[in-house]
Write a protein that holds these residues in place. Sequence first.
Motif, PDB file in Angstrom:
ATOM      1  N   ALA B 213       0.821  -1.210   0.000  1.00  0.00           N
ATOM      2  CA  ALA B 213       0.000   0.000   0.000  1.00  0.00           C
ATOM      3  C   ALA B 213       0.855   1.259   0.000  1.00  0.00           C
ATOM      4  O   ALA B 213       0.334   2.352  -0.104  1.00  0.00           O
ATOM      5  CB  ALA B 213      -0.915   0.001   1.218  1.00  0.00           C
ATOM      6  N   SER B 214       2.162   1.105   0.138  1.00  0.00           N
ATOM      7  CA  SER B 214       2.978   2.302   0.348  1.00  0.00           C
ATOM      8  C   SER B 214       3.432   2.932  -0.958  1.00  0.00           C
ATOM      9  O   SER B 214       4.387   3.679  -0.970  1.00  0.00           O
ATOM     10  CB  SER B 214       4.187   1.951   1.195  1.00  0.00           C
ATOM     11  OG  SER B 214       5.073   1.174   0.423  1.00  0.00           O
ATOM     12  N   SER B 215       2.740   2.625  -2.041  1.00  0.00           N
ATOM     13  CA  SER B 215       3.011   3.273  -3.324  1.00  0.00           C
ATOM     14  C   SER B 215       4.477   3.186  -3.739  1.00  0.00           C
ATOM     15  O   SER B 215       5.016   4.091  -4.336  1.00  0.00           O
ATOM     16  CB  SER B 215       2.578   4.751  -3.308  1.00  0.00           C
ATOM     17  OG  SER B 215       3.318   5.464  -2.359  1.00  0.00           O
ATOM     18  N   TRP B 216       5.105   2.026  -3.424  1.00  0.00           N
ATOM     19  CA  TRP B 216       6.530   1.938  -3.773  1.00  0.00           C
ATOM     20  C   TRP B 216       6.735   1.907  -5.275  1.00  0.00           C
ATOM     21  O   TRP B 216       7.705   2.448  -5.783  1.00  0.00           O
ATOM     22  CB  TRP B 216       7.160   0.710  -3.118  1.00  0.00           C
ATOM     23  CG  TRP B 216       6.591  -0.597  -3.580  1.00  0.00           C
ATOM     24  CD1 TRP B 216       5.477  -1.197  -3.124  1.00  0.00           C
ATOM     25  CD2 TRP B 216       7.117  -1.435  -4.602  1.00  0.00           C
ATOM     26  NE1 TRP B 216       5.266  -2.371  -3.797  1.00  0.00           N
ATOM     27  CE2 TRP B 216       6.255  -2.547  -4.705  1.00  0.00           C
ATOM     28  CE3 TRP B 216       8.235  -1.368  -5.437  1.00  0.00           C
ATOM     29  CZ2 TRP B 216       6.473  -3.576  -5.616  1.00  0.00           C
ATOM     30  CZ3 TRP B 216       8.451  -2.398  -6.335  1.00  0.00           C
ATOM     31  CH2 TRP B 216       7.574  -3.492  -6.429  1.00  0.00           C
ATOM     32  N   GLN B 217       5.762   1.298  -6.010  1.00  0.00           N
ATOM     33  CA  GLN B 217       5.947   1.255  -7.464  1.00  0.00           C
ATOM     34  C   GLN B 217       5.970   2.653  -8.051  1.00  0.00           C
ATOM     35  O   GLN B 217       6.806   2.991  -8.877  1.00  0.00           O
ATOM     36  CB  GLN B 217       4.803   0.462  -8.090  1.00  0.00           C
ATOM     37  CG  GLN B 217       4.983  -1.021  -7.917  1.00  0.00           C
ATOM     38  CD  GLN B 217       3.723  -1.764  -8.277  1.00  0.00           C
ATOM     39  OE1 GLN B 217       2.629  -1.356  -7.884  1.00  0.00           O
ATOM     40  NE2 GLN B 217       3.876  -2.840  -9.023  1.00  0.00           N
ATOM     41  N   GLN B 218       5.017   3.493  -7.544  1.00  0.00           N
ATOM     42  CA  GLN B 218       4.957   4.861  -8.061  1.00  0.00           C
ATOM     43  C   GLN B 218       6.243   5.611  -7.731  1.00  0.00           C
ATOM     44  O   GLN B 218       6.760   6.367  -8.552  1.00  0.00           O
ATOM     45  CB  GLN B 218       3.751   5.589  -7.476  1.00  0.00           C
ATOM     46  CG  GLN B 218       2.427   5.189  -8.075  1.00  0.00           C
ATOM     47  CD  GLN B 218       1.948   3.842  -7.581  1.00  0.00           C
ATOM     48  OE1 GLN B 218       2.487   3.280  -6.638  1.00  0.00           O
ATOM     49  NE2 GLN B 218       0.928   3.308  -8.223  1.00  0.00           N
ATOM     50  N   TRP B 221       8.804   4.675 -10.110  1.00  0.00           N
ATOM     51  CA  TRP B 221       8.610   5.350 -11.391  1.00  0.00           C
ATOM     52  C   TRP B 221       9.090   6.795 -11.343  1.00  0.00           C
ATOM     53  O   TRP B 221       9.728   7.280 -12.272  1.00  0.00           O
ATOM     54  CB  TRP B 221       7.124   5.315 -11.785  1.00  0.00           C
ATOM     55  CG  TRP B 221       6.752   4.084 -12.540  1.00  0.00           C
ATOM     56  CD1 TRP B 221       6.013   3.048 -12.093  1.00  0.00           C
ATOM     57  CD2 TRP B 221       7.126   3.753 -13.880  1.00  0.00           C
ATOM     58  NE1 TRP B 221       5.900   2.084 -13.057  1.00  0.00           N
ATOM     59  CE2 TRP B 221       6.573   2.495 -14.169  1.00  0.00           C
ATOM     60  CE3 TRP B 221       7.883   4.412 -14.845  1.00  0.00           C
ATOM     61  CZ2 TRP B 221       6.749   1.869 -15.404  1.00  0.00           C
ATOM     62  CZ3 TRP B 221       8.047   3.792 -16.083  1.00  0.00           C
ATOM     63  CH2 TRP B 221       7.489   2.523 -16.346  1.00  0.00           C
ATOM     64  N   ILE B 222       8.745   7.476 -10.238  1.00  0.00           N
ATOM     65  CA  ILE B 222       9.141   8.879 -10.128  1.00  0.00           C
ATOM     66  C   ILE B 222      10.661   8.989 -10.118  1.00  0.00           C
ATOM     67  O   ILE B 222      11.255   9.830 -10.792  1.00  0.00           O
ATOM     68  CB  ILE B 222       8.513   9.512  -8.867  1.00  0.00           C
ATOM     69  CG1 ILE B 222       7.012   9.629  -9.056  1.00  0.00           C
ATOM     70  CG2 ILE B 222       9.121  10.856  -8.581  1.00  0.00           C
ATOM     71  CD1 ILE B 222       6.274  10.042  -7.819  1.00  0.00           C
ATOM     72  N   ASN B 223      11.294   8.082  -9.362  1.00  0.00           N
ATOM     73  CA  ASN B 223      12.758   8.093  -9.346  1.00  0.00           C
ATOM     74  C   ASN B 223      13.311   7.829 -10.734  1.00  0.00           C
ATOM     75  O   ASN B 223      14.291   8.438 -11.151  1.00  0.00           O
ATOM     76  CB  ASN B 223      13.278   7.047  -8.360  1.00  0.00           C
ATOM     77  CG  ASN B 223      13.533   7.645  -6.998  1.00  0.00           C
ATOM     78  OD1 ASN B 223      14.467   8.413  -6.835  1.00  0.00           O
ATOM     79  ND2 ASN B 223      12.701   7.318  -6.037  1.00  0.00           N
TER      80      ASN B 223
END
Lengths: 230, 350
Positions: B213-218, B221-223
């Motif tokens: 749930a901690s939006s690690w994928q996003q 992506w941002i990185n």
Amino acid sequence: MNEQSQETAVGTDKTDSADPVYKELMRQGLWANNPGIVQLLGLCPLLAVTNTITNALGLGLATLFVVVASNSLISLIRHLVPQAIRIPIFVMIIASLVSCIQLLMNAFTYELYLSLGIFIPLIVTNCMIIGRAEAFASKNGIKHSAFDGLMMGVGFSIVLIILGASREILAQGTLFDGIETMLGDWARVLTITLYQADTSFLLAALPPGAFIIMGLIIAIKNAIDHRIKK
Amino acid sequence: MAYKNASSPHQKQRRTTSQVMVLVILCLIPGVFLQSYFFGYANLIQISLACLAAVASEAFILKLRNRPVLNTLKDASALLTAILIAISIPPLAPWWIVVIGTIFAIIFVKQVYGGLGQNIFNPAMAAYVLLLISFPVQMTSWLPVQSLQPFSLTLMDQINAIFTGATLDGYSVEQLSVSIDGLSMATPLNTVRDALHNGFTISEIFTSLQFKASSWQQIYWINGAFLAGGLILLFKRVVHWHIPVSFLLGIGIFSFIAFAYSPDLNAPPLFHLFSGATMLGAFFILSDPVSAATTVKGRILFALLIAFIVVIIRNVGGYPDAVAFAVLLGNMCVPLLDYYTQPKVYGGGK
């Protein structure tokens, strides 16, 4: 210690106009050679305990008492002190005065004593006091020395209070918070809440904030000097 | 074999400060775009607030110092600082957070030292540290990804939340930072940190619900987007390769050492490389030509030192991310690094 400083102030008021030396001493202590913002002496207590006006006032008055008393005593015995061991003697006199004030604060303003903590005994190491003893009191008469101590102490206290006030406003949104620990319960009415802070500006309460505000005060003082010169 | 025969100076392209700054700002766009795509437009509002505050405070202080106002504002360095601050704070932080941060960065970190080119510390990171220390609650309320948000936020909702602390429907930012399943929202680094404290191992954490749930994928992506922007900067020779490359290498090596030493307690290198502010830091913050080291050896040491501090603080320190603290500590070492890494003049000395 309140009475002490008031007495000295009254005692010197009469002679103030008579002797230009006093005027010069006053100018030096309060502005031109202010221990807090020009000589930058005693920065450790100046920065550490000025998170509220109450603490600043407490430490300022304690320092004021010590510097006036030490200047007078040292000026009295200045002909009896051997040149080679004058510093240890000065320190002993200052240390005994600080012990007096520490015991007094412990007895009468216990909470303030607790909140100032180690910084009361540390007044002994305040370079401003030993500096005045060495540079002024050991060479001048008692009247001038006492007045010099008073002015230096007042100058130091004013800087402490300005710093304490600005940090208290920024961090808590109050003024004179906790003043009752110094003056007794009636003084609760003095506490002013300027704004209700949901979130305090923690940096102002922390040492870096003290450094930054101190820098600003010095900058303002220099700017005023600059303008006067023009 | 053909030799290029060019006479000095060999630098063919000349760029003014403002061209460099604008190029850096343009290269930030992919990352900023992904940020607002995943987490809402709020960061664009923060950026515009920060830019306004930066221009206003820069103009004010330049006027006070009797310096040319318009010429200096044109170099866009204040805008870059403002954007860096705005994208490092949580998108729905109250408006005064970003304003205080920007004013502090411009006036106290930059202009007090004498303006652009004179500052010891990186203004954006100093401001970030000031904000993090002063307002820990507001600076750590991150939002869940838009798809996981229990309430969909319109633009007006976000504007309202920034200026009044609540959306039009009256939800506070604290309520918003809780995602759909009631799990409190945190950045991946934060989640890993808290779970490690509670005695979980890394492999358990990476499969746990909290982490998913901690939006690690996003964040990855941002990185990645900041990495892409940074590569353009490298390609355009706006930043020298020494700092970003050795910083990323350093993060990789040091976190690999920690990971190899105890894989249950330390996150793997890839996680470190693509979480938090690693990529943003490598290309846009460390490479700030003013506050970074200037010699080649110095730059490499500077970046490695910061990477080391980042990994240490992330793994055993008190804060989840550490790029800002590490950069400030690195900035302090710059005079020393520059002094001891002076290249020898040809023919001079031993």
